[in-house]
Design a protein around this motif. Structure first.
Motif, mmCIF file in Angstrom:
data_model
loop_
_atom_site.group_PDB
_atom_site.id
_atom_site.type_symbol
_atom_site.label_atom_id
_atom_site.label_comp_id
_atom_site.label_asym_id
_atom_site.label_seq_id
_atom_site.Cartn_x
_atom_site.Cartn_y
_atom_site.Cartn_z
ATOM 1 N N GLN A 126 8.914 35.445 -53.175
ATOM 2 C CA GLN A 126 9.943 34.620 -53.300
ATOM 3 C C GLN A 126 10.768 34.861 -54.622
ATOM 4 O O GLN A 126 10.040 34.076 -55.694
ATOM 5 C CB GLN A 126 9.498 33.207 -52.810
ATOM 6 N N GLY A 127 11.782 35.117 -54.763
ATOM 7 C CA GLY A 127 12.559 35.008 -55.980
ATOM 8 C C GLY A 127 11.791 35.516 -57.462
ATOM 9 O O GLY A 127 12.024 35.004 -58.487
ATOM 10 N N VAL A 128 11.078 36.830 -57.071
ATOM 11 C CA VAL A 128 10.496 37.281 -58.385
ATOM 12 C C VAL A 128 11.278 38.186 -59.280
ATOM 13 O O VAL A 128 12.233 38.952 -58.918
ATOM 14 C CB VAL A 128 9.208 38.158 -57.708
ATOM 15 N N SER A 129 11.434 37.964 -60.540
ATOM 16 C CA SER A 129 12.173 38.686 -61.597
ATOM 17 C C SER A 129 11.486 39.103 -62.792
ATOM 18 O O SER A 129 10.736 38.276 -63.264
ATOM 19 C CB SER A 129 13.572 37.819 -61.916
ATOM 20 N N ASN B 280 15.298 38.594 -58.718
ATOM 21 C CA ASN B 280 15.273 37.887 -57.810
ATOM 22 C C ASN B 280 14.838 38.522 -56.309
ATOM 23 O O ASN B 280 15.327 38.206 -55.258
ATOM 24 C CB ASN B 280 16.780 36.982 -57.431
ATOM 25 N N LEU B 281 13.798 39.339 -56.422
ATOM 26 C CA LEU B 281 13.297 39.969 -55.285
ATOM 27 C C LEU B 281 12.558 38.964 -54.319
ATOM 28 O O LEU B 281 11.908 38.070 -54.875
ATOM 29 C CB LEU B 281 12.208 40.874 -55.812
ATOM 30 N N THR B 282 13.038 39.057 -53.316
ATOM 31 C CA THR B 282 12.485 38.265 -52.052
ATOM 32 C C THR B 282 12.144 39.229 -50.825
ATOM 33 O O THR B 282 13.068 39.923 -50.383
ATOM 34 C CB THR B 282 13.488 37.283 -51.513
ATOM 35 N N VAL B 283 10.811 39.006 -50.336
ATOM 36 C CA VAL B 283 10.370 40.096 -49.065
ATOM 37 C C VAL B 283 9.616 39.279 -48.239
ATOM 38 O O VAL B 283 9.020 38.200 -48.359
ATOM 39 C CB VAL B 283 9.341 41.034 -49.752
ATOM 40 N N ALA B 284 10.388 39.176 -46.899
ATOM 41 C CA ALA B 284 9.871 38.775 -45.677
ATOM 42 C C ALA B 284 9.265 39.584 -44.703
ATOM 43 O O ALA B 284 9.920 40.589 -44.488
ATOM 44 C CB ALA B 284 11.070 37.739 -45.225
#
Length: 561
Positions: free
Chosen positions: A46-49, A34-38
């Motif tokens: 947004q929400g990468v797994s 659930n990787l999220t980067v801003a």
């Protein structure tokens, strides 16, 4: 991505089950949850797994801006501390990367995971030699020095496919070709036999045979060391041949993932289907009978001295271009292909009198070789170049309007500001950009848009001859196809003569009327494009075509390490 896009992706996950779900890690080497980067509040991932298991290759694919590189950099916490805000969980070799202490991060970076960055010229230190840069990667983790350290550096460079490594230890990055610089980066990344190699577009700037060698090298290292590979690329042919699983990214989200064979055979998302279906196709318009010769070179030679010792005496010379002859007619594209270091770009620069050379060069029937700088200046507007890296070729301090209009200020000094702005607007429209973009700066555009700006800068002077030096090498496949269509359309409308330099033979096939194959500065084969691609005569050419089009052929001498 819009909310509706997100809903459709979720629906696909439910409809197609395991195909689009992240694989549940079975003792995975790398786990991303659930990787999220801003960046400054704006989400880019947004929400990468996904996960990467020992000994497997996972490819992240998608167009520029999809979040591939940001995801890869997050895996080693290499994003700038100021501005980036990663959330979620990343576990590398049992360590939570996002909460790791500095000492633990130092162990992970290089010791557990090596990183090959996309652009080696900006990643390598311009003030350090090849030997020092690779040695630094070694000594950060191993207590080697002296002859043992030098031997290890040479071993790594050879492993990365760097020919005659011991002779180039004292070279600086600017003295190497693009392919050689990329090999130095790979050698440094492999310095400590990492368990995971993260490769961000590792073959983008390489010719097809070197691409094949590097990818074969990575495959062998995977087998020998049990190394895993996280591969970021826009080349779906590489993914198809070398990856075990693929994660397709769009607008910061993973819209589809699964086994490569399954995803390529039955893609479930419209975006994945578009990526798979897109590549440069078609052929250029035929050259008119009796078309005038625009540019000709006869027995062109370019040599560079090799200097050694305290007094930097010339001890030998490199024959970068060795007696090449060629001609380009109105409305014709001559493709110039060959490995890195074969002399392609040097020959292109020599034809424009941007590199000192011997031999005769005729432009529009006139021998321009004897002309001095002042006599050449009026001819410059009619022979232009589009460089390989548009971001490096466009001044970051100038607006697009100033960049495109700069040549007009030199060659059409009589135009007033209003006339110049109108001419720039026309040039931008001709390459598919809005006139209002003239007020923006290069960093505000995508790679494909920057390449269009570079083309507009060349076209605004209404040239007859263009040298196109790898104009599509760093672009996504969909953008490559758009640029090829644009160049063919411009050629048909203005009867332009192109010298098209590229290592991507699929693009050359779609662009060129004739192909010239260079090796070590010499022509080894030339002929009609369709003939050279389908029935190459020379072993070297057969090896190039085999690497590009996945054909079976004997490797030519000198192609293998």
């Amino acid at each position: 991505m819009s909310a509706s896009d997100g809903q459709s992706t979720n629906a696909l996950h439910k409809e197609h089950g395991e195909l689009n779900r992240p694989r549940q890690p079975q003792g995975a080497l790398l786990e991303v949850h659930n990787l999220t980067v801003a960046f400054r509040g704006s989400p880019v991932v947004q929400g990468v797994s996904f996960s990467v298991e020992k000994g497997e290759t996972v490819a992240l694919v998608g167009e520029s801006g999809s979040g591939k590189s940001v995801t890869a950099l997050s895996c080693l916490r290499l994003l700038p501390a100021a501005g980036a805000n990663p959330e979620g969980r990343i576990v590398l070799d049992g360590t939570d990367v996002l909460t790791a202490a500095p000492d633990e991060l130092r162990r992970l970076r290089g010791g557990v995971a090596g990183m090959v960055f996309q652009e080696p010229m900006t990643s390598l230190n311009p003030l350090h030699t090849v030997e020092r840069q690779v040695a630094e990667a070694i000594t950060l983790h191993q207590p080697l020095a002296g002859s043992a350290l030098r031997a290890r550096v040479i071993e790594l460079l050879r492993r990365a496919g760097f020919p005659k490594a011991e002779d180039r230890l004292g070279a600086y990055p600017h003295q190497l070709s693009g392919g050689q610089r990329q090999r130095v980066m790979i050698a440094a990344a492999l310095a400590n036999d990492p368990k995971l190699l993260i490769a961000d577009e590792p073959t983008t700037a390489l010719d097809v045979t070197i691409q094949a060698q590097i990818l074969e090298l990575l495959e062998r290292l995977k087998r020998e060391l049990g190394m895993a590979l996280l591969l970021i690329t826009h080349d779906l042919n590489i993914v198809k041949k070398h990856a075990d699983r693929v994660v397709v990214m769009k607008d910061g989200r993973a819209v589809e993932q699964g086994e490569v064979n399954t995803v390529f055979a039955a893609p479930q998302h419209d975006y994945t289907r578009m990526l798979i279906a897109t590549e440069p196709r078609g052929q250029p318009a035929p050259v008119e009978d009796g078309a005038a010769e625009v540019m000709r070179g006869d027995d062109v030679k370019v040599s560079f001295p090799i200097r050694r010792g305290l007094m930097r005496r010339v001890v030998a010379e490199v024959k970068a271009v060795d007696g090449v002859s060629l001609s380009v007619r109105e409305g014709e594209t001559v493709g110039l292909v060959g490995e890195s270091g074969s002399g392609k770009t040097t020959l292109g620069l020599a034809m424009l009198r941007l590199e000192h050379s011997e031999g005769a060069i005729h432009f529009e029937g006139r021998d321009i070789q004897p002309l001095d700088r002042g006599a050449l200046r009026p001819l410059r507007r009619r022979m232009q170049i589009v460089f390989q890296d548009p971001f490096g070729a466009l001044s970051p301090r100038m607006s697009v309007g100033e960049i495109v209009g700069e040549g007009l200020a030199v060659h059409e000094a009589g135009l007033n500001a209003t006339q110049r702005a109108a001419t720039v607007a026309t040039a931008l429209q001709e390459v598919g950009l809005q006139p209002g973009m003239a007020e923006r700066y290069p960093h505000e555009f995508s790679g494909g848009q920057r390449q269009r700006i570079a083309i507009a800068r060349a076209l605004v002077l209404k040239p007859r001859f263009l040298v196109l030096d790898e104009p599509t090498s760093a672009l996504d496949v969909s953008v490559q196809a758009q640029v090829v269509e644009l160049l063919r359309d411009l050629q048909a409308r203005h009867r332009l003569a192109y010298l098209f330099i590229s290592h991507d033979l699929r693009v050359v096939r779609a662009m060129a009327h004739r192909i010239i194959v260079l090796k070590d500065g010499k022509v080894v084969e030339e002929g009609e494009a369709a003939q050279v691609v389908a029935e190459p005569r020379e072993a070297y050419t057969r090896a190039l075509m085999a690497a590009a089009f996945d054909l079976r052929a004997e490797a030519a001498p000198g192609l293998r390490n």
